[in-house]
Design a protein around this motif. Sequence first.
Motif, PDB file in Angstrom:
ATOM      1  N   SER A 196     -19.140   6.611 -36.329  1.00  0.00           N
ATOM      2  CA  SER A 196     -20.594   6.792 -36.167  1.00  0.00           C
ATOM      3  C   SER A 196     -21.257   5.921 -37.308  1.00  0.00           C
ATOM      4  O   SER A 196     -20.953   5.561 -38.175  1.00  0.00           O
ATOM      5  CB  SER A 196     -20.718   8.359 -36.681  1.00  0.00           C
ATOM      6  OG  SER A 196     -20.529   8.589 -38.114  1.00  0.00           O
ATOM      7  N   TRP A 239     -20.908   4.871 -29.593  1.00  0.00           N
ATOM      8  CA  TRP A 239     -22.095   5.433 -30.302  1.00  0.00           C
ATOM      9  C   TRP A 239     -23.539   4.776 -29.980  1.00  0.00           C
ATOM     10  O   TRP A 239     -23.660   3.295 -29.901  1.00  0.00           O
ATOM     11  CB  TRP A 239     -21.941   5.460 -31.786  1.00  0.00           C
ATOM     12  CG  TRP A 239     -20.977   6.769 -32.369  1.00  0.00           C
ATOM     13  CD1 TRP A 239     -19.825   6.197 -32.549  1.00  0.00           C
ATOM     14  CD2 TRP A 239     -21.427   7.963 -32.886  1.00  0.00           C
ATOM     15  NE1 TRP A 239     -18.839   7.309 -33.053  1.00  0.00           N
ATOM     16  CE2 TRP A 239     -20.033   8.505 -32.930  1.00  0.00           C
ATOM     17  CE3 TRP A 239     -22.300   8.850 -32.702  1.00  0.00           C
ATOM     18  CZ2 TRP A 239     -19.863   9.744 -33.477  1.00  0.00           C
ATOM     19  CZ3 TRP A 239     -22.120  10.114 -33.166  1.00  0.00           C
ATOM     20  CH2 TRP A 239     -21.087  10.522 -33.542  1.00  0.00           C
ATOM     21  N   GLY A 243     -26.932   6.968 -33.434  1.00  0.00           N
ATOM     22  CA  GLY A 243     -26.223   7.890 -33.957  1.00  0.00           C
ATOM     23  C   GLY A 243     -26.363   9.196 -33.106  1.00  0.00           C
ATOM     24  O   GLY A 243     -25.869  10.472 -33.337  1.00  0.00           O
ATOM     25  N   ILE A 246     -23.549   9.530 -27.518  1.00  0.00           N
ATOM     26  CA  ILE A 246     -22.432   8.730 -27.196  1.00  0.00           C
ATOM     27  C   ILE A 246     -22.079   8.237 -25.955  1.00  0.00           C
ATOM     28  O   ILE A 246     -22.593   9.257 -24.844  1.00  0.00           O
ATOM     29  CB  ILE A 246     -21.143   9.822 -27.701  1.00  0.00           C
ATOM     30  CG1 ILE A 246     -21.292  10.031 -29.143  1.00  0.00           C
ATOM     31  CG2 ILE A 246     -19.728   8.790 -27.334  1.00  0.00           C
ATOM     32  CD1 ILE A 246     -20.186  10.892 -29.720  1.00  0.00           C
ATOM     33  N   ALA A 263     -24.736  13.547 -29.247  1.00  0.00           N
ATOM     34  CA  ALA A 263     -23.428  13.468 -30.148  1.00  0.00           C
ATOM     35  C   ALA A 263     -22.649  14.766 -30.365  1.00  0.00           C
ATOM     36  O   ALA A 263     -21.654  14.591 -30.573  1.00  0.00           O
ATOM     37  CB  ALA A 263     -23.984  13.106 -31.605  1.00  0.00           C
TER      38      ALA A 263
END
Length: 401
Positions: A196, A239, A243, A246, A263
């Motif tokens: 990440s 990613w 962040g 995904i 995420a």
Amino acid sequence: SWPAADGISAEVVENLSDDRPQGHIAFGSDAEGSSGIQSLNLQTGEADNLTYHPFAGDWMPELSPGGSELLFTTGADVVSPEIYLLKSDGTYVRLTENTAMDVHAVWSPDGKEIAFSTDAAGNMDVYLMDLESEAISQLTQYEGVDWFPSWSPDGQQIAFESDRDGNYELYIMDHDGSNVVRLTENEAIDSSPAWSPDGQKIAFNSDRSGEFQVYLLELTTGETIKLTEGQQQANHPEWSPDGQYIAFDAIVDETSDIYIMKADGSEQRQMTDDPANEAYPSWTGELVEFEVKPYWHRPFCAVDTDGDNFPDSRTETWSLNEELYFIMFSFRNMEDGKEWSHTWTNLNTGASSFVPAVWDGGEAGAKNIYSNQPGQESAIWEIEFRLEGELMDVIQCPVVE
């Protein structure tokens, strides 16, 4: 010609929330039966081709941190896959050249190095290449499989997958290959780690639930969370630069497409929907427009054993007992009408023949040249290729009884 790039369907774009993710996702697609690299603008839904090759295919894309260069793996030149760099000015740079399998190239955060996997030493290991000096160093030295490297955001560590303890698990090591630490331990396969941007988590895929799904590993606590559910397979997490999301590829109804999710695994959305298979997403915030230039792929000698105009295998030895001998070669981004030629020279006798031609293979064409040269015992044919008078390549193909 290149296949049309497939964008996000209008329905998917309409259903995206107002805070839809930013940036571009590159991925491999087998549209038209051969893999090429496409890019997807997440704001507009527009898709463009970055590479395409009708013979061998390109896959495993990795966009540079600034979106101005592209790493990818291709099988267009030799028997085994090689790693190439495509610059935004259309220049192709071949980074590896050997008989090994070179795959999984990923950028260091500062863009000065790449980590990649290769079996050059006899088994799959993780290597490091300095892009300025092209110096290569071996980071892992295990007799089994070490692959799928992923950089930590500070560039100090690399996560990877290995079967060194009897099962495929996730590990991390320092940038120089030292201090290897095992992260997961179970009877399932844990694969494709993706670090990440905040350095606190690693996304990966695993079949610990019976089928491959995407999971999240919290590095501070060791807690593992399952993020996906329902797909036949969910693989290769990637990613977003911030962040918050995904991307991953997933197989549903026997076709692989690109998906994104928050995420935490929520708001999963399908981003491509067409008959082709899309896989190996790579996410960047900005993407520079790539210029298209012709590129020559090195030819090779081949034998057609069943008359289907495609080689069963690649070899530098032609057998006189075979009916068809040919050279296979290709261009990327070549315009029809360009003059080219090939000259055959028998190195045993000195006899030579010049064969002019006009390119009619399309922008990303591959062509075969069938040999009409008289067979001779232990002859060595040298074939010279020129494009509009400029020497492109010279190869030698031995012919034996």
